[in-house]
Write an enzyme that holds these catalytic residues in place. Structure first.
Site, PDB file in Angstrom:
ATOM      1  N   ARG A 159       0.875  -1.185   0.000  1.00 47.62           N
ATOM      2  CA  ARG A 159       0.000   0.000   0.000  1.00 47.62           C
ATOM      3  C   ARG A 159       0.899   1.218   0.000  1.00 47.62           C
ATOM      4  NH1 ARG A 159      -5.332   1.761   3.377  1.00 47.62           N
ATOM      5  NH2 ARG A 159      -6.155   0.266   1.887  1.00 47.62           N
ATOM      6  N   HIS A 201      -7.447   0.926  -6.422  1.00 46.69           N
ATOM      7  CA  HIS A 201      -7.667   0.144  -5.187  1.00 46.69           C
ATOM      8  C   HIS A 201      -8.402  -1.142  -5.600  1.00 46.69           C
ATOM      9  CE1 HIS A 201      -7.962  -0.970  -1.154  1.00 46.69           C
ATOM     10  NE2 HIS A 201      -8.788  -0.082  -0.662  1.00 46.69           N
ATOM     11  N   GLN A 212     -10.374  -3.595  -3.104  1.00 44.33           N
ATOM     12  CA  GLN A 212     -11.675  -3.085  -2.672  1.00 44.33           C
ATOM     13  C   GLN A 212     -12.742  -3.385  -3.727  1.00 44.33           C
ATOM     14  OE1 GLN A 212     -12.520  -1.252   0.351  1.00 44.33           O
ATOM     15  NE2 GLN A 212     -14.479  -1.935  -0.440  1.00 44.33           N
ATOM     16  N   ASP A 224     -16.999   7.430  -1.386  1.00 46.70           N
ATOM     17  CA  ASP A 224     -15.689   7.273  -0.750  1.00 46.70           C
ATOM     18  C   ASP A 224     -15.367   8.627  -0.112  1.00 46.70           C
ATOM     19  OD1 ASP A 224     -13.050   6.589  -0.111  1.00 46.70           O
ATOM     20  OD2 ASP A 224     -12.308   6.756  -2.164  1.00 46.70           O
ATOM     21  N   CYS A 251     -16.591   2.352   0.684  1.00 43.11           N
ATOM     22  CA  CYS A 251     -15.405   1.503   0.886  1.00 43.11           C
ATOM     23  C   CYS A 251     -14.847   1.658   2.292  1.00 43.11           C
ATOM     24  CB  CYS A 251     -14.350   1.791  -0.180  1.00 43.11           C
ATOM     25  SG  CYS A 251     -13.754   3.476  -0.184  1.00 43.11           S
ATOM     26  N   ARG A 291     -13.860  -8.054   2.073  1.00 43.17           N
ATOM     27  CA  ARG A 291     -12.444  -7.864   1.771  1.00 43.17           C
ATOM     28  C   ARG A 291     -11.677  -9.153   2.072  1.00 43.17           C
ATOM     29  NH1 ARG A 291     -10.393  -2.761   1.638  1.00 43.17           N
ATOM     30  NH2 ARG A 291      -8.587  -3.905   0.852  1.00 43.17           N
TER      31      ARG A 291
HETATM   32  N1   CP Z   1     -11.310   0.445   2.443  1.00 41.10           N
HETATM   33  C1   CP Z   1     -10.068   0.303   2.879  1.00 41.10           C
HETATM   34  O1   CP Z   1      -9.138   0.016   2.108  1.00 41.10           O
HETATM   35  O2   CP Z   1      -9.907   0.497   4.208  1.00 41.10           O
HETATM   36  P1   CP Z   1      -8.539   0.656   4.982  1.00 41.10           P
HETATM   37  O3   CP Z   1      -7.917   1.959   4.533  1.00 41.10           O
HETATM   38  O4   CP Z   1      -8.917   0.683   6.442  1.00 41.10           O
HETATM   39  O5   CP Z   1      -7.644  -0.491   4.658  1.00 41.10           O
HETATM   40  N1  NVA Z   2      -9.720   6.977  -1.782  1.00 43.11           N
HETATM   41  C1  NVA Z   2      -9.392   6.578  -0.440  1.00 43.11           C
HETATM   42  C2  NVA Z   2      -9.673   5.129  -0.224  1.00 43.11           C
HETATM   43  C3  NVA Z   2      -9.473   4.687   1.192  1.00 43.11           C
HETATM   44  C4  NVA Z   2      -9.710   3.214   1.371  1.00 43.11           C
HETATM   45  C5  NVA Z   2      -7.929   6.878  -0.176  1.00 43.11           C
HETATM   46  O1  NVA Z   2      -7.100   6.663  -1.067  1.00 43.11           O
HETATM   47  O2  NVA Z   2      -7.614   7.348   0.916  1.00 43.11           O
END
Ligand code: CP
Ligand code: NVA
Length: 302
Positions: A102, A129, A132, A219, A259, A287
């Protein structure tokens, strides 16, 4: 499928196979039975950004499949002091069996996959992502029976990783996607050109978008890394909140999805969020099942 770097590189056949397998894994887990495809393996989880769902679901999923998750906060390893991602990849590639990353730049995940030569999963970048989306597709399958002929509407910051991953999913699977966002937060022209022919439309008319929708999705308005723009974003995006009035325009049986994490009374009305908590947290649970399907697919195609 050697890596899982985005929805963009996947085919409809691959996406369908992952969702089908996730459904089986979820049913097996509810009967207390677990596949042990990753027995004895160690998978690194390199995270440069915060996470609750992704971290916990991968740690639990890896453990259930027999593997050991090795969580590495990017700030605690030399990557955080400037060691290049390709060197990090060449070290870890000789020690662990797979990597879950990530971070900000999509290029970093692509470089890791190339230099590490081990299965690599995008656990969120600024670009996509995909984990998700896979869980969301699973939820749509469970709640609506499938995405064929359905209309998904993404409200809010359409130019973020989630908006882009949804656009690739619509292109690959052929369902209708409407991105309802102010002009400044619609996917850029360069992205739409790369997407090419796809059942994806952009609008700033939220009511027109909501009419006939089957999935109302949102989101956060302030994605990770965009905190300095928070004040301006909250002001411009305020009219794009999902609320009960929009749900009334949608198809009967339409679901509300987020999400998470959710910011109540920002991108979603707090009352509506609580009313729809069941379908939203089902999405969060999924997930785990979706990612186990990804892990097994990558382990089997090594
Ligand atoms: N939706 C999602 O990816 O959540 P987190 O940022 O908590 O992993
Ligand atoms: N768009 C958001 C998604 C979080 C799961 C981000 O990148 O922070």
């Amino acid at each position: 499928m050697k890596h899982f770097l985005g929805i963009e590189p996947l085919t409809a056949v691959e996406i369908n196979a992952l969702v089908d397998h996730a459904i089986e894994l979820k049913a097996e887990r509810s009967r207390g039975s677990f596949s042990t495809d990753l027995q004895g393996e160690t998978w690194a989880m390199i995270f440069t950004k915060s996470s609750t769902r992704t971290r916990v679901s991968f740690e639990v999923g890896l453990s259930e499949l027999g593997a050991r998750p090795l969580f590495l906060n990017a700030n605690d390893i030399q990557l955080g002091r400037g060691e290049p991602i390709k060197d990090t990849a060449r070290v870890l590639g000789r020690m662990v069996h797979g990597a879950i990353i990530r971070t900000y730049s999509q290029e970093d995940v692509v470089d890791f996959a190339e230099y590490g030569k081990i299965p690599t999963i995008n656990a969120l970048t600024d670009e996509e992502h995909p984990c998700q989306i896979l869980a969301d597709l699973l939820t749509i399958r469970e709640r609506l029976g499938g995405w064929e002929g359905k209309k998904v509407v993404f409200f809010g910051d359409g130019d973020c990783n989630m908006g882009r991953s949804w656009a690739w999913a619509a292109k690959r699977l052929g369902f209708e996607l409407v991105i309802a966002a102010p002009k400044a937060f619609q996917p850029e022209d360069a992205f739409m050109a790369r997407l090419g022919e796809a059942p994806v439309s952009l609008t700033d008319d939220i009511e027109a978008a909501a009419r006939g929708a089957d999935v109302l999705y949102t989101d956060t308005w302030v994605s990770m890394g965009r905190e300095a723009e928070a004040e301006e974003r909250l002001k411009i995006l305020a009219p794009f909140q999902i609320h009960a009035g929009l749900v009334k325009l949608a198809n009967p049986g339409a679901i509300v999805q987020h999400c998470l994490p959710a910011y109540r009374d920002k991108e979603i009305c707090g009352k509506l969020f609580e009313e729809r908590a069941d379908e939203i947290f089902q999405q969060a649970e999924n997930r785990l099942h979706a990612q186990k399907a990804i892990l097994i697919a990558l382990a089997r195609s090594r």
